[in-house]
Scaffold this motif. Structure first.
Motif: not given
Length: 408
Positions: A38-54, A31-34
């Motif tokens: 799309r907004m990879w430069r946003d540190p918040l979204l990168r943090a969420v992505g890293g959390l879910l990936l780990f 759900i969060k991946l798109p």
């Protein structure tokens, strides 16, 4: 959300309880991946992505089959231990990075960068220490379910187990406390508040995991056997925690999406009475597109109704509308409701063909007023759902003028 090496074995045997949190975490990541891409430069979204990936990686690599496969491929007994512990530590760091980005990312960029670097440095150091301690430890017997308690008294491995549990406990405690403090702040969206509540509950449940693990370790050190806390109870807490955290990320997005879709459908259905009335006026119907998005069907219905109202405007009796409004007020209706009922009475009168066509719009000195009708079609359609109220207003409006009190 955390699984040590031995809980993974337990969850792997109970595939349902293992794959449920894995599936929910994967769904949250999907759900969060798109947005992340799309907004990879946003540190918040990168943090969420890293959390879910780990989090997903922890569950995958902590599965007993994966543990055995990793040990067999590398030829090193129990090498999955430092690998899984490293993933756990990275997950802990991602929790803290998420909170940093979430709370301070847009308010103090310089401080955020400093704290972020500090967290990354500390937890990277923990990961390095885990591998150094494993290299120094003597752990020749492969354990897929009870490694923590089996090697609880083994030099260096004992320190490694304590190190990853300490890193996990600290990160979990800080994250849970900050989230629960944030929930109490004003101005939060309801769906976000629910999501934060689930996240807070998930991280708090992780402390239960730590307590069970540490209690089992202390029991081993003192010559007692409470291994079931580590092997059976702690994994159950890990499953619950992982599910709560994953759902906590899903709820704000899915909840808001479903809420918006439901609101659109309610508006579409709410226009049904007025739409049916306008169909009798025009003899036509809105374009039928059952597979069209709900928003598009709502726009088409609104457009159809407004076009029909414009056609009907030359038939509107403004005197009847004014009398109906005064009558509705006299019957005790609120002004907004009175206006909607008055408009409904006027539309039914015009649609019934009781009045002759006024090609020049001379039904009142200023001509028919369609501004309210075009703007408040939902209110007017809602009024049409109550024929008893319309009947009462119409009957009072048709009474002798002196019997209807005037209102400013």
């Amino acid at each position: 959300m955390i699984l040590a090496l031995d809980p993974a074995g337990f969850l792997g045997e109970l595939s349902v309880s293992f794959w449920i949190p894995t599936a929910v975490l994967t769904a949250a990541l999907a759900i969060k991946l798109p947005s992340i891409i799309r907004m990879w430069r946003d540190p918040l979204l990168r943090a969420v992505g890293g959390l879910l990936l780990f989090a997903c990686a922890v569950f995958v690599f902590a599965a007993p089959r994966t543990i055995r496969w990793t040990n067999r491929v590398t030829g090193v007994p129990n090498i999955s231990a430092p690998w899984v512990y490293s993933l756990i530590t990275a997950l802990c760091a991602s929790w803290l990075l998420l909170i940093i980005a979430w709370r301070n990312g847009r308010s103090d960029a310089a401080q955020t960068r400093r704290v972020t670097r500090w967290v990354v440095a500390v937890y990277a150091g923990v990961v390095v220490a885990l591998w150094v301690l494993f290299a120094l430890a003597d752990v020749p017997v492969e354990r897929t379910r009870d490694l923590d308690t089996y090697y609880a008294n083994t030099p260096f491995m004992r320190e490694e187990i304590l190190l990853y549990l300490l890193a996990h406990t600290v990160a979990c405690s800080i994250t849970a406390r900050l989230i629960w403090n944030w929930i109490r702040t004003d101005g939060l969206d309801a769906w976000l508040r629910w999501g934060l509540g689930l996240l807070g509950a998930g991280y708090a449940t992780n402390l239960f995991f730590d307590a069970a693990k540490l209690t089992a370790l202390v029991a081993r050190w003192t010559g007692h056997d409470l291994d079931w806390l580590s092997t059976n109870l702690a994994p159950a807490g890990a499953c619950v925690s992982a599910t709560l955290v994953a759902v906590g990320f899903i709820v704000p997005h899915v909840g808001q999406y479903l809420h918006e879709r439901w609101h659109v459908r309610l508006r579409h259905c709410g226009l049904a009475p007025l739409y049916q009335l306008m169909r009798t006026v025009t003899g036509e119907r809105e374009p039928f597109a059952p597979h069209a998005p709900a928003e598009l069907r709502l726009i088409r219905r609104e457009t159809f109704i407004r076009d029909a109202l414009l056609q009907l405007s030359r038939h509107l009796d403004e005197d009847l509308r004014a009398r109906s409004y005064d009558s509705a007020l006299a019957l005790g209706f609120e002004p907004d409701r009175a206006r909607a009922l008055a408009a409904a009475v006027t539309l039914l009168d015009a649609a019934g063909g009781a009045r002759p066509l006024r090609a020049d719009g001379t039904g009142s000195p200023s001509g028919p007023d369609t501004a309210y009708l075009l703007q408040e079609i939902q209110a007017v359609s809602g009024a049409l759902r109550h024929p008893d109220e319309i009947t009462a207003v119409r009957a009072r409006a048709a009474a002798p003028a002196e019997s209807v009190p005037a209102h400013d």
